[in-house]
Write a protein that holds these residues in place. Structure first.
Motif, PDB file in Angstrom:
ATOM      1  N   LYS B 434       0.848  -1.193   0.000  1.00 28.76           N
ATOM      2  CA  LYS B 434       0.000   0.000   0.000  1.00 28.76           C
ATOM      3  C   LYS B 434       0.885   1.244   0.000  1.00 28.76           C
ATOM      4  O   LYS B 434       1.789   1.368   0.830  1.00 28.76           O
ATOM      5  CB  LYS B 434      -0.851   0.041   1.273  1.00 28.76           C
ATOM      6  CG  LYS B 434      -1.986  -0.959   1.299  1.00 28.76           C
ATOM      7  CD  LYS B 434      -2.729  -0.866   2.623  1.00 28.76           C
ATOM      8  CE  LYS B 434      -3.850  -1.889   2.686  1.00 28.76           C
ATOM      9  NZ  LYS B 434      -4.482  -1.942   4.012  1.00 28.76           N
ATOM     10  N   GLY B 435       0.615   2.136  -0.925  1.00 26.76           N
ATOM     11  CA  GLY B 435       1.315   3.418  -0.924  1.00 26.76           C
ATOM     12  C   GLY B 435       2.755   3.377  -1.374  1.00 26.76           C
ATOM     13  O   GLY B 435       3.449   4.388  -1.313  1.00 26.76           O
ATOM     14  N   ARG B 436       3.234   2.237  -1.826  1.00 24.12           N
ATOM     15  CA  ARG B 436       4.649   2.128  -2.185  1.00 24.12           C
ATOM     16  C   ARG B 436       5.031   3.097  -3.308  1.00 24.12           C
ATOM     17  O   ARG B 436       6.054   3.756  -3.260  1.00 24.12           O
ATOM     18  CB  ARG B 436       4.943   0.675  -2.594  1.00 24.12           C
ATOM     19  CG  ARG B 436       6.295   0.453  -3.238  1.00 24.12           C
ATOM     20  CD  ARG B 436       7.417   0.484  -2.207  1.00 24.12           C
ATOM     21  NE  ARG B 436       8.693   0.208  -2.852  1.00 24.12           N
ATOM     22  CZ  ARG B 436       9.847   0.091  -2.214  1.00 24.12           C
ATOM     23  NH1 ARG B 436       9.886   0.216  -0.908  1.00 24.12           N
ATOM     24  NH2 ARG B 436      10.940  -0.157  -2.853  1.00 24.12           N
ATOM     25  N   GLN B 437       4.209   3.162  -4.359  1.00 23.18           N
ATOM     26  CA  GLN B 437       4.549   4.027  -5.498  1.00 23.18           C
ATOM     27  C   GLN B 437       3.935   5.423  -5.349  1.00 23.18           C
ATOM     28  O   GLN B 437       3.977   6.211  -6.279  1.00 23.18           O
ATOM     29  CB  GLN B 437       4.090   3.383  -6.807  1.00 23.18           C
ATOM     30  CG  GLN B 437       4.882   2.108  -7.150  1.00 23.18           C
ATOM     31  CD  GLN B 437       4.556   1.573  -8.532  1.00 23.18           C
ATOM     32  OE1 GLN B 437       3.444   1.121  -8.767  1.00 23.18           O
ATOM     33  NE2 GLN B 437       5.519   1.612  -9.441  1.00 23.18           N
ATOM     34  N   GLY B 438       3.395   5.685  -4.181  1.00 24.35           N
ATOM     35  CA  GLY B 438       2.735   6.968  -3.914  1.00 24.35           C
ATOM     36  C   GLY B 438       1.511   6.686  -3.051  1.00 24.35           C
ATOM     37  O   GLY B 438       0.933   5.602  -3.136  1.00 24.35           O
ATOM     38  N   ALA B 439       1.104   7.675  -2.235  1.00 29.14           N
ATOM     39  CA  ALA B 439      -0.034   7.463  -1.339  1.00 29.14           C
ATOM     40  C   ALA B 439      -1.267   7.073  -2.160  1.00 29.14           C
ATOM     41  O   ALA B 439      -1.607   7.740  -3.132  1.00 29.14           O
ATOM     42  CB  ALA B 439      -0.302   8.730  -0.545  1.00 29.14           C
ATOM     43  N   GLY B 440      -1.894   5.951  -1.816  1.00 28.88           N
ATOM     44  CA  GLY B 440      -3.111   5.511  -2.489  1.00 28.88           C
ATOM     45  C   GLY B 440      -2.884   4.866  -3.857  1.00 28.88           C
ATOM     46  O   GLY B 440      -3.843   4.508  -4.541  1.00 28.88           O
ATOM     47  N   ALA B 441      -1.618   4.708  -4.255  1.00 26.30           N
ATOM     48  CA  ALA B 441      -1.321   4.095  -5.562  1.00 26.30           C
ATOM     49  C   ALA B 441      -1.542   2.590  -5.512  1.00 26.30           C
ATOM     50  O   ALA B 441      -1.355   1.957  -4.478  1.00 26.30           O
ATOM     51  CB  ALA B 441       0.117   4.399  -5.955  1.00 26.30           C
ATOM     52  N   ARG B 442      -1.947   2.024  -6.650  1.00 27.06           N
ATOM     53  CA  ARG B 442      -2.192   0.580  -6.759  1.00 27.06           C
ATOM     54  C   ARG B 442      -1.180  -0.026  -7.730  1.00 27.06           C
ATOM     55  O   ARG B 442      -1.102   0.386  -8.878  1.00 27.06           O
ATOM     56  CB  ARG B 442      -3.601   0.330  -7.270  1.00 27.06           C
ATOM     57  CG  ARG B 442      -4.672   0.815  -6.297  1.00 27.06           C
ATOM     58  CD  ARG B 442      -6.002   0.995  -6.985  1.00 27.06           C
ATOM     59  NE  ARG B 442      -7.056   1.237  -6.004  1.00 27.06           N
ATOM     60  CZ  ARG B 442      -8.245   1.747  -6.322  1.00 27.06           C
ATOM     61  NH1 ARG B 442      -8.529   2.065  -7.585  1.00 27.06           N
ATOM     62  NH2 ARG B 442      -9.150   1.934  -5.385  1.00 27.06           N
ATOM     63  N   THR B 443      -0.437  -0.999  -7.231  1.00 23.43           N
ATOM     64  CA  THR B 443       0.663  -1.573  -8.003  1.00 23.43           C
ATOM     65  C   THR B 443       0.396  -3.034  -8.343  1.00 23.43           C
ATOM     66  O   THR B 443       0.014  -3.813  -7.469  1.00 23.43           O
ATOM     67  CB  THR B 443       1.963  -1.506  -7.169  1.00 23.43           C
ATOM     68  OG1 THR B 443       2.179  -0.163  -6.765  1.00 23.43           O
ATOM     69  CG2 THR B 443       3.153  -2.024  -7.964  1.00 23.43           C
ATOM     70  N   HIS B 444       0.607  -3.388  -9.613  1.00 29.35           N
ATOM     71  CA  HIS B 444       0.598  -4.793 -10.010  1.00 29.35           C
ATOM     72  C   HIS B 444       1.998  -5.149 -10.515  1.00 29.35           C
ATOM     73  O   HIS B 444       2.474  -4.546 -11.479  1.00 29.35           O
ATOM     74  CB  HIS B 444      -0.430  -5.043 -11.128  1.00 29.35           C
ATOM     75  CG  HIS B 444      -1.848  -4.833 -10.692  1.00 29.35           C
ATOM     76  ND1 HIS B 444      -2.590  -5.836 -10.093  1.00 29.35           N
ATOM     77  CD2 HIS B 444      -2.652  -3.746 -10.738  1.00 29.35           C
ATOM     78  CE1 HIS B 444      -3.805  -5.364  -9.811  1.00 29.35           C
ATOM     79  NE2 HIS B 444      -3.863  -4.102 -10.180  1.00 29.35           N
ATOM     80  N   LEU B 445       2.637  -6.113  -9.850  1.00 28.07           N
ATOM     81  CA  LEU B 445       3.989  -6.512 -10.227  1.00 28.07           C
ATOM     82  C   LEU B 445       3.944  -7.561 -11.329  1.00 28.07           C
ATOM     83  O   LEU B 445       3.105  -8.476 -11.286  1.00 28.07           O
ATOM     84  CB  LEU B 445       4.723  -7.114  -9.018  1.00 28.07           C
ATOM     85  CG  LEU B 445       4.765  -6.262  -7.753  1.00 28.07           C
ATOM     86  CD1 LEU B 445       5.429  -7.063  -6.625  1.00 28.07           C
ATOM     87  CD2 LEU B 445       5.520  -4.963  -8.003  1.00 28.07           C
TER      88      LEU B 445
END
Lengths: 202, 471
Positions: B434-445
Motif C-alpha cells: 500500500k502506498g509504495r509508489q505513492g499514497a493511495g497508488a495501486r501496483t501490479h507486479l
C-alpha cells in the motif's frame, strides 16, 4: 543505548500480518534528520486522512491506547524495506517492544541497534494476546531476563536470540564492542589479503 | 573427510573474524555500497568523530533520489529536498574519500545494477548496503544482504558486521520455462508458493536446471526479490555463465590472475552432501506469466486466474487480509486478472531494468502503441547508452512511453516519480505494498514483457499471444 530490562505499559493490538516498513513510515519522510523526530510519521498513511489529522480509526489512536509502549501484531512484522526510519518512528512515538510470531530480519537488526525489543511468540500466543487486548485488557509486562509476558490470563514465554538479549539487557553499543576486537580484525585483513588477492577492487 | 559445505557455508566461513559462544559472529565486509539514504549513518559517525575505516572498499551511488527527467547536474534539481539529499551524499563521500558514482558520472545507475556492471560484485565476496534488495548481488555467488542505518554506520567505522548465521535453504527450479517467461515469473511463482515469510531466517541458494539456464541478468532479478520471500540473502553458485559475465567487467584482476580467481570462484559451488535445513522445489514448465493482484508480493497468481474470493478462505485472519487488499486495490472477488484495466506502466528498478529486460519489453512494443502513459527508466546510464545504440529508446517512444534517465524512480517515488492516488500501475518493480509508489497508488507486479503487454492492451494481459512470430 538504554538497557532494556522490564517494561510495564499500555499495549496496543495491531491484528495484521505482514506489516511492512513502508506502512510503518512512508518513504517521503525519510529525508528528515533524526533530530527532528519521527514519531509523527508512524503509520502516517494508515492513521491520517487527507488533512493530515488522525482519523481515530487506527488502533493506536483509540483513547484507551494512549501512551502505548507495546505493540502486539501478527506474523512477519517489519517486512520489506531496510529503512531504519521504521524503528525511529516506533521509538520516537514511544514504542519499546513489539510482540509478534515473526519479524522481518533487517527490521530485527535495526531494532537491536536502537534498543527496541522484538519478542517472538507462537502464533497461538499472539492470537491469545490480541484477543485479550481487543476484549479490553490494557497493560502488559514484558520481562527480558525471564523472557515472560504477563498481564494476560496466563503468562506467555517469548523467544529472543541470546546475543540479542545480552545486547539489549546491557544496552551495549556495537561499534564500541567491535573496536575491542581491533587486533583480530587486523590479523584477519593480513591473512585474507594473501588468501583472496582478487577480493580487492583494482 | 571434511564436512560437506553448501555455497553459503563456504561464503560464511571465509569471512569470520570472531565467533562468539552465543552465536554472534563478526564478519569481514568486502564491499559496502552507500546511497543518498545513508545520510543517517554518516551523521552517526560524524557525531562520534569516527573516520571511514576502508574508503577503498566503500562506494557511493546516487540512485534513490535522483531525477530521471530533465537532468542537468545536482545544482539544477528543482526540488530542494531531493537536491539536498543528492548534495549530502556528494559532501559525505568527498569528505571521507569515497568513490562516488554521482549524478553526472557515465557509470551512474541503480546501486544493484552498477555493482555487477562495474565488476565490483564478485563471487566469494561479502557485500552490504543500506537497502533490502542487496541480495541481488548474490546472483554472482556473493553473500550480499541489506542492512539498516546503524549497521551502515558500524560498517563505515569498522568494515565489519555482526551477524548470526542463518540456516541453509535451497530452492530448486528444474525444467524449462515456456517462451516469453522470465526470472520475474519464476520469483513471483516462488513467493506465491512459500509466502513473504517462507524464507525468514534462511540464506537461500537458488539451484536447478531452470536457474542454471538463466543469464546473469535473470539471476540478478531472481536474487533481487529474495527479501520478498523473507530471506535477507539469496544466491546462485558461480558457473561458466558467471565467469563469462565477469571476464568483460572493469575494476577486477585480469589475465592469469583472473583465471586463478575463476578457479577459486567455481570451487565455491556447494559440496555434494551439503546440508539444507529447508528445501523447496518448483517445476519450471508449470510456471505461467505471474502477476500480483493485491498488496503483498505473496498475492501473486497466474495471469489466467481470478482475483480470490475472501468468502472461500476458511482462516478468518487470512480472509480479512484478502478482503482488505481487494478493497485497497479497487477490485472484485472473482474478477479475471487479465481484465483489470490499468492507468499507467513503469519499466525500471533494481529488479527489472537491465538490457535484457528492456529488450524483452521492446520486443512486445515494437510497432505497437501503448494505450496508457508510462515511464521507462534504464538501470544504469551505461544501459541507457547501450539501449539507445540498439534503438530500444525509439521503440518505447514510438509506442508513446517516456524514455528517462536512470534511478530508483517510480519503484519507491522518493525522487517525485509517483503514481497518483487511486491510479493503477503495471510495474516491473518488487513491492506492491500500500502506498509504495505513492499514497493511495495501486501496483501490479509483473515481468517487463508483461508490463509491455499491459501497456498495449490497456489492461493486464497475457503476453504470450503477443509474442507470436516475435520472440
Amino acid at each position: 543505548m538504554e538497557p532494556f530490562k522490564r517494561l510495564t505499559a499500555v499495549a496496543c493490538p495491531l491484528p495484521f500480518a505482514n506489516i511492512d516498513t513502508d506502512q510503518v513510515v512512508p518513504a517521503r519522510f525519510m529525508s528528515t534528520p533524526r533530530t527532528q523526530g519521527y514519531g509523527g510519521f508512524l503509520f502516517h498513511d494508515r492513521r491520517r486522512g487527507a488533512d493530515g489529522q488522525p482519523t481515530g480509526e487506527f488502533p493506536l489512536d483509540k483513547p484507551e491506547r494512549a501512551a502505548t509502549k507495546i505493540i502486539v501484531a501478527k506474523r512477519n512484522f517489519g517486512c520489506g524495506s531496510s529503512r531504519e526510519a521504521a524503528v525511529y518512528a516506533l521509538m520516537d512515538f514511544g514504542i519499546h517492544c513489539v510482540i509478534a510470531p515473526s519479524f522481518g530480519e533487517i527490521f530485527g537488526g535495526n531494532s537491536l541497534s536502537n534498543g527496541l525489543l522484538n519478542a517472538r511468540v507462537s502464533e497461538r500466543d499472539a492470537d491469545t494476546l490480541l484477543g485479550e487486548l481487543e476484549a479490553g485488557a490494557r497493560e502488559l509486562t514484558v520481562d527480558l531476563e525471564t523472557q515472560r509476558i504477563t498481564g494476560g490470563k496466563v503468562p506467555i514465554q517469548f523467544e529472543i536470540d541470546p546475543a540479542a538479549k545480552l545486547r539489549l539487557i546491557n544496552g551495549w553499543d556495537d561499534v564500541q564492542m567491535t573496536l575491542s576486537f581491533r587486533d583480530q580484525i587486523a590479523a584477519f585483513q593480513q591473512q585474507d589479503s594473501v588468501a583472496r588477492p582478487w577480493a580487492r577492487p583494482v | 573427510m571434511p564436512t560437506p559445505r553448501t555455497l553459503f557455508d563456504k561464503l560464511w566461513d571465509a569471512h569470520v573474524i570472531v565467533a562468539q559462544e552465543h552465536g554472534d559472529t563478526l564478519l569481514w565486509v568486502d564491499r559496502h555500497f552507500v546511497h543518498e539514504g545513508s545520510h543517517h549513518a554518516f551523521a552517526k559517525i560524524g557525531a562520534r568523530g569516527i573516520p571511514v575505516a576502508r574508503p577503498d572498499l566503500t562506494f557511493g551511488v546516487a540512485d534513490h533520489y535522483v531525477p530521471t527527467r530533465g537532468r542537468a547536474g545536482t545544482a539544477a534539481i528543482p526540488d530542494a529536498t531531493v537536491r539536498g539529499m543528492v548534495e549530502k551524499l556528494e559532501a559525505n563521500t568527498t569528505q571521507y574519500g569515497v568513490r562516488l558514482f554521482g549524478l553526472e558520472d557515465p557509470a551512474q545507475g541503480i546501486v544493484h545494477v552498477v555493482g555487477p556492471e562495474r565488476g565490483l560484485t564478485l563471487p566469494g565476496t561479502l557485500i552490504v548496503c543500506g537497502d533490502s534488495h542487496t541480495a541481488t548481488h548474490g546472483a554472482l555467488g556473493a553473500y550480499a544482504f541489506g542492512i539498516g542505518a546503524s549497521e551502515v554506520a558500524h560498517v563505515l567505522a569498522t568494515q565489519t558486521i555482526w551477524q548470526r548465521k542463518p540456516k541453509n535453504m535451497r530452492i530448486r527450479v528444474d525444467g524449462v520455462l515456456a517462451p516469453g517467461l522470465t526470472a520475474k515469473d519464476m520469483i513471483l511463482a516462488i513467493i506465491m508458493q512459500i509466502g513473504t515469510d517462507g524464507a525468514v531466517g534462511h540464506a537461500v541458494e537458488y539451484a536447478g536446471s531452470a536457474v542454471r539456464a538463466l543469464s546473469v541478468e535473470g539471476r540478478l532479478t531472481l536474487c533481487n526479490m529474495s527479501i520478498e520471500a523473507g530471506a535477507r540473502t539469496g544466491m546462485v553458485a558461480p558457473d561458466e555463465t558467471t565467469i563469462s559475465f565477469l571476464r568483460t567487467r572493469p575494476s577486477l584482476v585480469s589475465g592469469a590472475a583472473f583465471d586463478k580467481a575463476a578457479e577459486e570462484w567455481l570451487a565455491l559451488a556447494g559440496d555434494d552432501g551439503g546440508r539444507f535445513d529447508k528445501e523447496v522445489s518448483l517445476d519450471a514448465s508449470q510456471i505461467a506469466p505471474t502477476v500480483t493482484w493485491g498488496t503483498s508480493p505473496e498475492h501473486a497468481l497466474p495471469v489466467t486466474a481470478m482475483v480470490p474470493d475472501p468468502a472461500g478462505i476458511a482462516d478468518a485472519a487470512k480472509s480479512a487480509h484478502v478482503a482488505d487488499a481487494i478493497a485497497y486495490m479497487g477490485l472484485k472477488a472473482g474478477q479475471a486478472i487479465s481484465s483489470i484495466p490499468i492507468d499507467r506502466v513503469f519499466i525500471g528498478s533494481c529488479t527489472n531494468s537491465r538490457i535484457e529486460d528492456l529488450r524483452a519489453a521492446a520486443t512486445v512494443l515494437a510497432g505497437r502503441k501503448a494505450k496508457v502513459p508510462g515511464l521507462v527508466s534504464p538501470g544504469s546510464s551505461q544501459i541507457k547508452v547501450q539501449a539507445e545504440q540498439e534503438g530500444l529508446d525509439r521503440i518505447f517512444m514510438a509506442a508513446g512511453l517516456e524514455w528517462a534517465a536512470s534511478g530508483c524512480s517510480m519503484c519507491v517515488g522518493m525522487n517525485g516519480d509517483l503514481v497518483a492516488e487511486g491510479e493503477r500501475c503495471a510495474s516491473t518493480t518488487n513491492r506492491n505494498f500500500k502506498g509504495r509508489q505513492g499514497a493511495g497508488a495501486r501496483t501490479h507486479l509483473m515481468s517487463p514483457a508483461m508490463v509491455a503487454a499491459a501497456a498495449v492492451a490497456g489492461m493486464i494481459a497475457d503476453v504470450r499471444p503477443m509474442l507470436d512470430g516475435r520472440a
